[in-house]
Design a protein around this motif. Structure first.
Motif, mmCIF file in Angstrom:
data_model
loop_
_atom_site.group_PDB
_atom_site.id
_atom_site.type_symbol
_atom_site.label_atom_id
_atom_site.label_comp_id
_atom_site.label_asym_id
_atom_site.label_seq_id
_atom_site.Cartn_x
_atom_site.Cartn_y
_atom_site.Cartn_z
ATOM 1 N N TRP A 110 0.967 -1.264 0.061
ATOM 2 C CA TRP A 110 0.135 -0.087 -0.057
ATOM 3 C C TRP A 110 0.597 1.359 -0.051
ATOM 4 O O TRP A 110 0.425 2.372 -0.599
ATOM 5 N N TYR B 77 1.578 1.493 10.933
ATOM 6 C CA TYR B 77 0.579 0.431 11.162
ATOM 7 C C TYR B 77 0.427 -0.067 12.679
ATOM 8 O O TYR B 77 1.739 -0.451 13.155
ATOM 9 N N GLU C 2 -3.413 9.492 4.256
ATOM 10 C CA GLU C 2 -4.509 8.575 3.897
ATOM 11 C C GLU C 2 -4.258 7.181 4.836
ATOM 12 O O GLU C 2 -3.229 7.230 5.609
ATOM 13 N N ARG D 111 -5.783 3.317 6.068
ATOM 14 C CA ARG D 111 -6.400 1.762 5.448
ATOM 15 C C ARG D 111 -6.554 1.049 6.634
ATOM 16 O O ARG D 111 -5.860 0.988 7.650
ATOM 17 N N GLU D 112 -7.449 -0.238 6.626
ATOM 18 C CA GLU D 112 -7.416 -1.165 7.358
ATOM 19 C C GLU D 112 -6.550 -2.205 6.959
ATOM 20 O O GLU D 112 -6.667 -2.609 5.651
ATOM 21 N N ASN E 95 -4.801 -0.894 11.920
ATOM 22 C CA ASN E 95 -4.884 0.377 11.202
ATOM 23 C C ASN E 95 -3.534 0.869 10.740
ATOM 24 O O ASN E 95 -2.687 0.868 11.347
#
Length: 253
Positions: free
Chosen positions: A29, A135, A187, A189-190, A247
């Motif tokens: 990502w 994360y 940004e 994301r999970e 996350n």
């Protein structure tokens, strides 16, 4: 009770595969450029550092961590000349301003004494246009891989140490921290991952390597430990197919 990561071998068995599974999704990502300089804050046993070196072709990677035992394990991986591991403090990173291209923190943000300061320090040492990212397990949302053990402890009224800032794993809180640090192009994301264990005994033997649980188990009587194990069995599926959720967030300087 404080949480201390003082055994690199145990930590690697307990968390290494989870870190690498989540880390692979995170790096895909992130889409980093090759041949740039990285800082891995709270590198621990080097599980995520090794993933960066395998997948991202960095020009250099500096991993910092407060635990000499963890750093010794990271160095034992023999990851090549691009990797350096040093004792360091996320609250006061010993690097000049604007000296690296990417700063990351893998499963670390909730352990920082002051997450806001930690993010600002990461942003300080990254060059303009560079990336600050992390994360972290969604602890308050039940995303920790060994959440079954936490539930068992609550069933038994046992005290298990928690990280200083479990709220730092919340997506909204992470966004707030990144905005507060002045980062742009933010940004999130999970990340969801699943890992199987052969049976409950394998899950239990792995889970109790946790420094958090070790502190609690060390104070239990044999009867209390048996009660705890029986409670854990009620929360672990058969076969043990364990789901975890983290996350992730990224922003540019």
């Amino acid at each position: 009770m404080q949480i201390q990561f003082s055994d690199g071998t145990h930590y690697e068995r307990f968390m290494g595969s989870w870190s690498q599974s989540a880390g692979g999704i995170f790096l895909d990502w992130l889409e980093p450029q090759a041949r740039v300089s990285w800082l891995d804050v709270g590198c621990g046993s080097g599980a995520f550092s090794s993933l960066i070196l395998d997948r991202c072709a960095p020009a250099s990677l500096l991993g910092i961590d407060p635990s000499e035992a963890q750093l010794a394990f990271a160095r034992s991986r023999d990851l090549g000349p691009a990797a350096t591991f040093k004792r360091g403090d996320a609250m006061k990173i010993e690097l000049p301003d604007q000296s690296v291209d990417i700063a990351v923190a893998a499963l670390v943000l909730h352990f920082m004494p002051d997450p806001a300061l930690g993010v600002r320090e990461m942003a300080r040492v990254v060059r303009p246009g560079g990336i600050v990212a992390c994360y972290t397990w969604d602890l308050e949302g039940g995303g920790f891989p060994y959440e079954a053990m936490n539930r068992a402890a609550r069933d038994c009224d046992f005290e298990v140490p928690v990280p200083p800032h479990p709220e730092a794993g919340d997506a909204d809180e992470m966004k707030r921290l990144w905005m507060q640090a002045g980062l742009s192009n933010i940004e999130g994301r999970e990340i969801r991952i699943t890992q199987g264990f052969r049976d409950f005994d394998e899950f239990w033997a792995t889970a109790i390597l946790s420094p958090r649980l070790g502190a609690a188990i060390g104070s239990m009587s044999p009867q209390e430990l048996l009660r705890f194990e029986e409670a854990a069995r009620r929360h672990v599926p058969d076969p043990p197919l364990i789901h975890a959720r983290a996350n992730a967030i990224k922003g540019t300087v």
